[in-house]
Design a protein around this motif. Structure first.
Motif, PDB file in Angstrom:
ATOM      1  N   TRP A 203     -12.697  -5.922   7.531  1.00  0.00           N
ATOM      2  CA  TRP A 203     -11.748  -5.275   6.610  1.00  0.00           C
ATOM      3  C   TRP A 203     -11.971  -5.834   5.219  1.00  0.00           C
ATOM      4  N   GLY A 205     -10.696  -5.066   0.659  1.00  0.00           N
ATOM      5  CA  GLY A 205      -9.759  -4.436  -0.265  1.00  0.00           C
ATOM      6  C   GLY A 205     -10.453  -3.884  -1.493  1.00  0.00           C
ATOM      7  N   THR A 212      -2.634  -3.446  -7.405  1.00  0.00           N
ATOM      8  CA  THR A 212      -3.125  -4.823  -7.371  1.00  0.00           C
ATOM      9  C   THR A 212      -2.831  -5.566  -8.660  1.00  0.00           C
ATOM     10  N   ASP A 241     -13.527  -5.061  -4.813  1.00  0.00           N
ATOM     11  CA  ASP A 241     -12.413  -6.011  -4.921  1.00  0.00           C
ATOM     12  C   ASP A 241     -12.656  -6.992  -6.066  1.00  0.00           C
ATOM     13  N   ARG A 256     -10.062  -1.360   7.951  1.00  0.00           N
ATOM     14  CA  ARG A 256      -9.696  -0.671   6.716  1.00  0.00           C
ATOM     15  C   ARG A 256     -10.509  -1.301   5.587  1.00  0.00           C
ATOM     16  N   ASP A 258      -9.770  -0.477   2.091  1.00  0.00           N
ATOM     17  CA  ASP A 258      -9.120  -0.255   0.793  1.00  0.00           C
ATOM     18  C   ASP A 258      -7.707  -0.834   0.726  1.00  0.00           C
ATOM     19  N   TYR A 259      -7.530  -2.008   1.321  1.00  0.00           N
ATOM     20  CA  TYR A 259      -6.244  -2.686   1.136  1.00  0.00           C
ATOM     21  C   TYR A 259      -6.090  -3.006  -0.353  1.00  0.00           C
ATOM     22  N   ILE A 266      -7.152 -11.409  -0.607  1.00  0.00           N
ATOM     23  CA  ILE A 266      -7.302 -11.015   0.793  1.00  0.00           C
ATOM     24  C   ILE A 266      -7.217 -12.206   1.738  1.00  0.00           C
ATOM     25  N   ALA A 278       1.483  -5.945  -0.862  1.00  0.00           N
ATOM     26  CA  ALA A 278       0.373  -6.488  -0.077  1.00  0.00           C
ATOM     27  C   ALA A 278       0.824  -7.723   0.693  1.00  0.00           C
ATOM     28  N   LEU A 283      -2.137  -9.289   7.837  1.00  0.00           N
ATOM     29  CA  LEU A 283      -3.404  -8.736   8.323  1.00  0.00           C
ATOM     30  C   LEU A 283      -4.039  -9.656   9.358  1.00  0.00           C
TER      31      LEU A 283
END
Length: 296
Positions: A203, A205, A212, A241, A256, A258-259, A266, A278, A283
């Motif tokens: 995963w 982002g 963000t 990111d 995923r 595109d967090y 992250i 977030a 996660l």
């Protein structure tokens, strides 16, 4: 105590470039370890060379895995790697799949980093500004080693040039030819979920305007750095990111990509100052429950 995150095998956390276990009282994996342990997981953050090739780091990790298996009596481990840590754990799994239950890449440059390409082009090591940048990074690495209270082993070898090359598109392409396990066959696709008995997950982002860059993240120096670094991207412009591109991060089952989290958010760094809505710790808790459900 809850047992929702009580995986069958220990979870081993592997940091990225300039990684550490704990700087005085500040952990690399902010809030992750205690949260996972409260859920019943056995969690072990480890140290490998802060600056070196993914292969050297991987060999160091294999040595540490042997120690962990002896200490815990477990047959295998679940590996989670952030940034270059993802390449490090991929190496370990490719070399000793019998010891690894799962590999999870968190914002890993599994197809290279455009930021590393930019620095290679603009700051060649034989130039004055390249030597100056290298000197600064080596000094930072030395200071971080002196402050790392979470690692008590011998000083690990440093090779900044090898570390940098390991993160470039060309360097990772070479790495991938030797260790292709879990890689997608097409750009932006998903890879094999299981190879040689090892489960592969990932995963990541992306920087997202209005998400963000809101609330406390406006004060976060690392987030500001990611915003600046993102301008170096061309192939994945607007889809990174700040250090790793969205599709470059793909490995195995893509949970995923595109967090609303930058490269540091992250793993909940900068004391958990992340974008609005977030939750990086959640996660990791969700993933530990996923591993448990898979019998890992």
């Amino acid at each position: 105590m809850s047992q929702e995150q009580a995986t069958r095998y220990p979870i081993v956390l592997v940091p990225g470039l300039l990684g550490f276990v704990k700087l005085v009282v500040y952990p690399y994996w902010v809030g992750m370890v205690p949260a996972l342990r409260r859920g019943g997981a056995t969690v072990i953050p480890v140290m490998v060379s802060a600056m070196n090739s993914s292969e050297i780091r991987g060999e160091q990790l294999l040595g540490r895995i042997d120690e962990i298996l002896r200490e815990t009596g477990a047959a295998k481990v679940n590996l989670i790697g952030h940034s270059q840590g993802a390449l490090t754990i991929r190496y370990a799994a490719a070399k000793r799949p019998d010891l690894i239950a799962s590999v999870t890449s968190v914002a890993g440059p599994n197809h290279g980093s455009e930021l590393a390409d930019f620095f290679e082009l603009r700051f060649p090591r034989h130039t004055a500004r390249g030597r100056l940048l290298n000197a600064a990074l080596l000094f930072v690495g030395w200071v971080m080693h002196r402050l790392d209270t979470g690692y008590r082993g011998t000083r690990l070898p440093t090779d900044l040039d090898a570390a940098h090359h390991s993160l470039t598109t060309a360097g990772v392409a070479l790495f991938n030819r030797q260790f292709p396990q879990g890689l997608p066959q097409i750009w932006g696709g998903q890879g094999a979920e299981q190879v040689n008995g090892v489960r592969y997950y990932s995963w990541s982002g992306t920087l997202q305007k209005g998400r963000t860059n809101r609330v406390l993240n406006l004060l976060d120096v690392t987030h500001i750095s990611c915003q600046i670094f993102a301008r170096t991207f061309t192939k994945e412009r607007g889809q990174s990111d700040g250090m790793v591109g969205r599709f470059s991060s793909h490995l195995g089952t893509v949970i995923r990509d595109d967090y609303p989290l930058d490269h540091f958010d992250i793993v909940n760094q900068s004391l958990g100052l992340v974008g609005k809505g977030a939750n990086a710790v959640a996660l990791f808790l969700e993933h530990a429950a996923r591993l448990k459900a898979a019998g890992l």
